[in-house]
Design an enzyme around this catalytic site. Structure first.
Site, PDB file in Angstrom:
ATOM      1  N   SER A  93      -8.187  -0.616   6.366  1.00 54.20           N
ATOM      2  CA  SER A  93      -7.789  -1.477   5.250  1.00 54.20           C
ATOM      3  C   SER A  93      -6.636  -0.872   4.468  1.00 54.20           C
ATOM      4  O   SER A  93      -5.624  -1.531   4.193  1.00 54.20           O
ATOM      5  CB  SER A  93      -8.987  -1.717   4.333  1.00 54.20           C
ATOM      6  OG  SER A  93      -8.623  -2.508   3.223  1.00 54.20           O
ATOM      7  N   LYS A 104      -2.306  -2.068   4.971  1.00 47.64           N
ATOM      8  CA  LYS A 104      -1.517  -2.602   3.854  1.00 47.64           C
ATOM      9  C   LYS A 104      -0.297  -1.735   3.568  1.00 47.64           C
ATOM     10  O   LYS A 104       0.787  -2.244   3.269  1.00 47.64           O
ATOM     11  CB  LYS A 104      -2.390  -2.735   2.611  1.00 47.64           C
ATOM     12  CG  LYS A 104      -3.407  -3.869   2.697  1.00 47.64           C
ATOM     13  CD  LYS A 104      -4.046  -4.176   1.377  1.00 47.64           C
ATOM     14  CE  LYS A 104      -5.071  -3.167   0.966  1.00 47.64           C
ATOM     15  NZ  LYS A 104      -6.335  -3.281   1.701  1.00 47.64           N
ATOM     16  N   LYS A 105      -0.462  -0.420   3.659  1.00 48.12           N
ATOM     17  CA  LYS A 105       0.668   0.463   3.396  1.00 48.12           C
ATOM     18  C   LYS A 105       1.726   0.338   4.496  1.00 48.12           C
ATOM     19  O   LYS A 105       2.929   0.361   4.216  1.00 48.12           O
ATOM     20  CB  LYS A 105       0.189   1.918   3.277  1.00 48.12           C
ATOM     21  CG  LYS A 105      -0.684   2.170   2.049  1.00 48.12           C
ATOM     22  CD  LYS A 105       0.037   1.782   0.762  1.00 48.12           C
ATOM     23  CE  LYS A 105      -0.792   2.074  -0.477  1.00 48.12           C
ATOM     24  NZ  LYS A 105      -0.110   1.657  -1.722  1.00 48.12           N
ATOM     25  N   ASP A 147       5.515   5.736  -0.808  1.00 49.81           N
ATOM     26  CA  ASP A 147       4.371   5.083  -1.447  1.00 49.81           C
ATOM     27  C   ASP A 147       3.286   6.111  -1.718  1.00 49.81           C
ATOM     28  O   ASP A 147       3.314   7.236  -1.201  1.00 49.81           O
ATOM     29  CB  ASP A 147       3.841   3.961  -0.555  1.00 49.81           C
ATOM     30  CG  ASP A 147       3.105   2.881  -1.320  1.00 49.81           C
ATOM     31  OD1 ASP A 147       2.824   3.078  -2.526  1.00 49.81           O
ATOM     32  OD2 ASP A 147       2.805   1.834  -0.722  1.00 49.81           O
ATOM     33  N   LYS A 148       2.334   5.699  -2.504  1.00 49.92           N
ATOM     34  CA  LYS A 148       1.201   6.549  -2.870  1.00 49.92           C
ATOM     35  C   LYS A 148      -0.050   5.698  -2.957  1.00 49.92           C
ATOM     36  O   LYS A 148       0.012   4.528  -3.352  1.00 49.92           O
ATOM     37  CB  LYS A 148       1.494   7.229  -4.208  1.00 49.92           C
ATOM     38  CG  LYS A 148       0.309   7.920  -4.866  1.00 49.92           C
ATOM     39  CD  LYS A 148      -0.189   7.085  -6.039  1.00 49.92           C
ATOM     40  CE  LYS A 148      -1.393   7.736  -6.715  1.00 49.92           C
ATOM     41  NZ  LYS A 148      -2.051   6.799  -7.659  1.00 49.92           N
ATOM     42  N   HIS A 149      -1.180   6.249  -2.551  1.00 49.98           N
ATOM     43  CA  HIS A 149      -2.450   5.541  -2.674  1.00 49.98           C
ATOM     44  C   HIS A 149      -3.492   6.491  -3.247  1.00 49.98           C
ATOM     45  O   HIS A 149      -3.580   7.655  -2.851  1.00 49.98           O
ATOM     46  CB  HIS A 149      -2.944   5.017  -1.328  1.00 49.98           C
ATOM     47  CG  HIS A 149      -4.282   4.337  -1.429  1.00 49.98           C
ATOM     48  ND1 HIS A 149      -4.418   3.038  -1.870  1.00 49.98           N
ATOM     49  CD2 HIS A 149      -5.543   4.795  -1.200  1.00 49.98           C
ATOM     50  CE1 HIS A 149      -5.699   2.720  -1.887  1.00 49.98           C
ATOM     51  NE2 HIS A 149      -6.400   3.759  -1.478  1.00 49.98           N
ATOM     52  N   SER A 150      -4.280   5.981  -4.187  1.00 49.91           N
ATOM     53  CA  SER A 150      -5.397   6.737  -4.744  1.00 49.91           C
ATOM     54  C   SER A 150      -6.685   5.996  -4.467  1.00 49.91           C
ATOM     55  O   SER A 150      -6.718   4.753  -4.508  1.00 49.91           O
ATOM     56  CB  SER A 150      -5.217   6.919  -6.259  1.00 49.91           C
ATOM     57  OG  SER A 150      -6.404   7.446  -6.833  1.00 49.91           O
ATOM     58  N   THR A 156      -4.703  -0.639 -11.254  1.00 52.15           N
ATOM     59  CA  THR A 156      -3.310  -0.562 -11.677  1.00 52.15           C
ATOM     60  C   THR A 156      -2.777  -1.915 -12.143  1.00 52.15           C
ATOM     61  O   THR A 156      -2.054  -2.008 -13.142  1.00 52.15           O
ATOM     62  CB  THR A 156      -2.446  -0.012 -10.529  1.00 52.15           C
ATOM     63  OG1 THR A 156      -2.909   1.299 -10.188  1.00 52.15           O
ATOM     64  CG2 THR A 156      -0.981   0.074 -10.934  1.00 52.15           C
ATOM     65  N   ARG A 206     -16.981  -7.904   4.006  1.00 54.66           N
ATOM     66  CA  ARG A 206     -17.565  -6.565   3.836  1.00 54.66           C
ATOM     67  C   ARG A 206     -18.277  -6.448   2.493  1.00 54.66           C
ATOM     68  O   ARG A 206     -19.316  -5.790   2.368  1.00 54.66           O
ATOM     69  CB  ARG A 206     -16.484  -5.489   3.938  1.00 54.66           C
ATOM     70  CG  ARG A 206     -15.947  -5.260   5.346  1.00 54.66           C
ATOM     71  CD  ARG A 206     -14.686  -4.408   5.308  1.00 54.66           C
ATOM     72  NE  ARG A 206     -14.923  -3.128   4.666  1.00 54.66           N
ATOM     73  CZ  ARG A 206     -13.969  -2.389   4.098  1.00 54.66           C
ATOM     74  NH1 ARG A 206     -12.716  -2.817   4.091  1.00 54.66           N
ATOM     75  NH2 ARG A 206     -14.252  -1.234   3.541  1.00 54.66           N
TER      76      ARG A 206
END
Length: 439
Positions: free
Chosen positions: A186, A190-191, A83-86, A123, A171
């Site tokens: 957070s 999720k990941k 996976d990838k997160h930005s 996305t 929040r």
């Protein structure tokens, strides 16, 4: 076991004490099942903002959030789940290319993505430029698409990390969105719930990023690495430059078209292509699909050259309800704004600086982003052919092309774009596109 009172847990954090694993689980479950009210959740978030969490507590909190709902199990898949997160930036459409590219090289990418946040695009909003694309498939359909195609880019389901979903909503109205420990918990919860064994973290810096300050971005990356170290998920983090639009486009359908061009080997922005390849290569190495970055790059280049990556993207789109001939006919399926207005440079010279945040705000003002969570998106509008820092321009040459619904909207956007570019006689210092952080 008797549930621990919310007030007692809040009090421990308020005075700087530490919670143990059982207490963190009670806290996350109380938020998820509704036994904590919004006032208590807000008080807890503010206590964390005031007192902070060390790496061990942040890890326990992250795991408790993860376990507040369903976790995806991909153990029957024959390859690694990656996976990838930005953290987000203007024109950042990397995920759309990375997922099918990694899938074409043997990885499996069930990517849980989000919508636009402020001046940066989302996305899911980009994918919804494609009529019929289902960002919320059933669990069975998601599993089928990932197993057969190798990738699926979708939204968070209601039963995935429900504690974080509720905590984030509070929040948002309690001035605690930017608390680093809450950001880390957070993202990683999720990941982890999504089942990834390895994650590439892309933290944007510069005027177009959510975290423009480099020191703050670097601190966030190191905090993520420290928490991930005890979670069973391999993580590599990079700082990437958002001192200019990542590609040449900013706007939902425009960015999808750019990704189709990239995957099909047609002319595309070199910066965008390079970042896609660099992040994908690191992910292949983390997942054991390549021995080193050079071998990973060779596999990725082959997947592009043979059309394998484009074919994966097309299959993912079709399997999730989108058009079946997107690769062959992208213009047929991507909405186009009725007006295109070039924005001329007022003088000759070198583009010395760009207010990228202003360009992102311009896209939002055109209708391509949201000012409120229930606002509708106009997928067709945005900016195309955006010039980059260090480029030489002649007087009258286009700095960007505005795609708008009306002449008035186009004129307002053109003024915003012109004001965002600073043209000088000398080139600015070179800024590296990507810098990997040590573990």
């Amino acid at each position: 076991m008797t549930a621990l009172p919310a007030a007692s847990l809040i009090r421990i954090k308020r005075v700087g004490g530490k919670l143990d694993a059982a207490q963190w689980r009670a806290l996350a479950n109380g938020i998820a099942d509704g036994s904590w009210n919004d006032g208590q959740i807000g008080a807890f978030a503010m206590a964390v903002a005031w007192r902070g969490l060390d790496a061990d507590e942040c890890r326990l909190f992250t795991l408790a959030l993860r376990d507040s709902g369903r976790c995806l199990d991909w153990s029957t898949l024959p390859g690694p789940v990656l996976d990838k997160h930005s953290t987000g930036g203007v024109g950042d459409c990397v995920s759309l290319a990375l997922a099918p590219l990694v899938a074409a090289c043997g990885g499996y990418v069930p990517m849980i993505s989000g919508r636009g946040l402020g001046h940066t695009g989302g996305t899911l909003d980009k994918l919804e430029s494609l009529a019929g694309y289902d960002v919320h498939p059933s669990p069975a359909r998601l599993r089928e698409v990932v197993a057969s195609v190798g990738c699926a880019i979708v939204g968070q389901s209601a039963d995935l990390v429900p504690a974080d979903r509720r905590l984030y909503a509070v929040r948002d109205v309690s001035a605690t969105v930017d608390v680093p420990e809450l950001i880390v918990a957070s993202i990683l919860s999720k990941k982890l719930a999504g089942g990834a064994s390895a994650l590439v973290l892309d933290i944007k810096t510069g005027s177009g990023a959510q975290t423009p300050d480099e020191d703050a971005a670097r601190a966030l990356a190191h905090r993520m690495q420290a928490v991930a170290a005890g979670s069973g998920m391999a993580l590599a983090a990079a700082l990437t430059d958002m001192g200019q639009v990542l590609g040449r486009e900013a706007g939902n359908a425009l960015e999808v078209h750019a990704i189709v061009d990239l995957l099909c080997g047609r002319p595309c922005c070199p910066r965008l292509r390079e970042l896609v390849l660099a992040l994908s290569a690191r992910l292949l190495c983390l997942g054991g699909l390549a021995a080193d970055p050079a071998a990973a790059r060779a596999r990725l280049e082959q997947a592009l050259a043979t059309g394998a990556a484009a074919e994966r993207f097309a299959r993912m789109v079709a399997a999730l309800g989108g058009p079946t001939d997107l690769i062959e006919h992208p213009r047929r399926h991507l909405p186009q704004a009725p007006l295109q207005l070039p924005v001329p440079a007022t003088r000759a010279g070198v583009i010395a600086a760009i207010d990228v945040r202003a360009l992102g705000e311009c896209v939002v003002d055109l209708g391509g982003g949201r000012r409120s969570s229930d606002a509708r998106i106009d997928h067709a509008v945005g900016l195309a052919a955006v010039r980059g820092a260090g480029e030489r321009v002649a007087a009258g040459e286009a700095l960007a092309i505005v795609h708008a619904r009306s002449a008035d909207a186009a004129a307002r956007a053109a003024a915003q774009v012109a004001a965002a570019f600073h043209i000088d006689v000398a080139a600015p210092p070179a800024v590296p596109l990507l810098r990997w952080l040590q573990d």
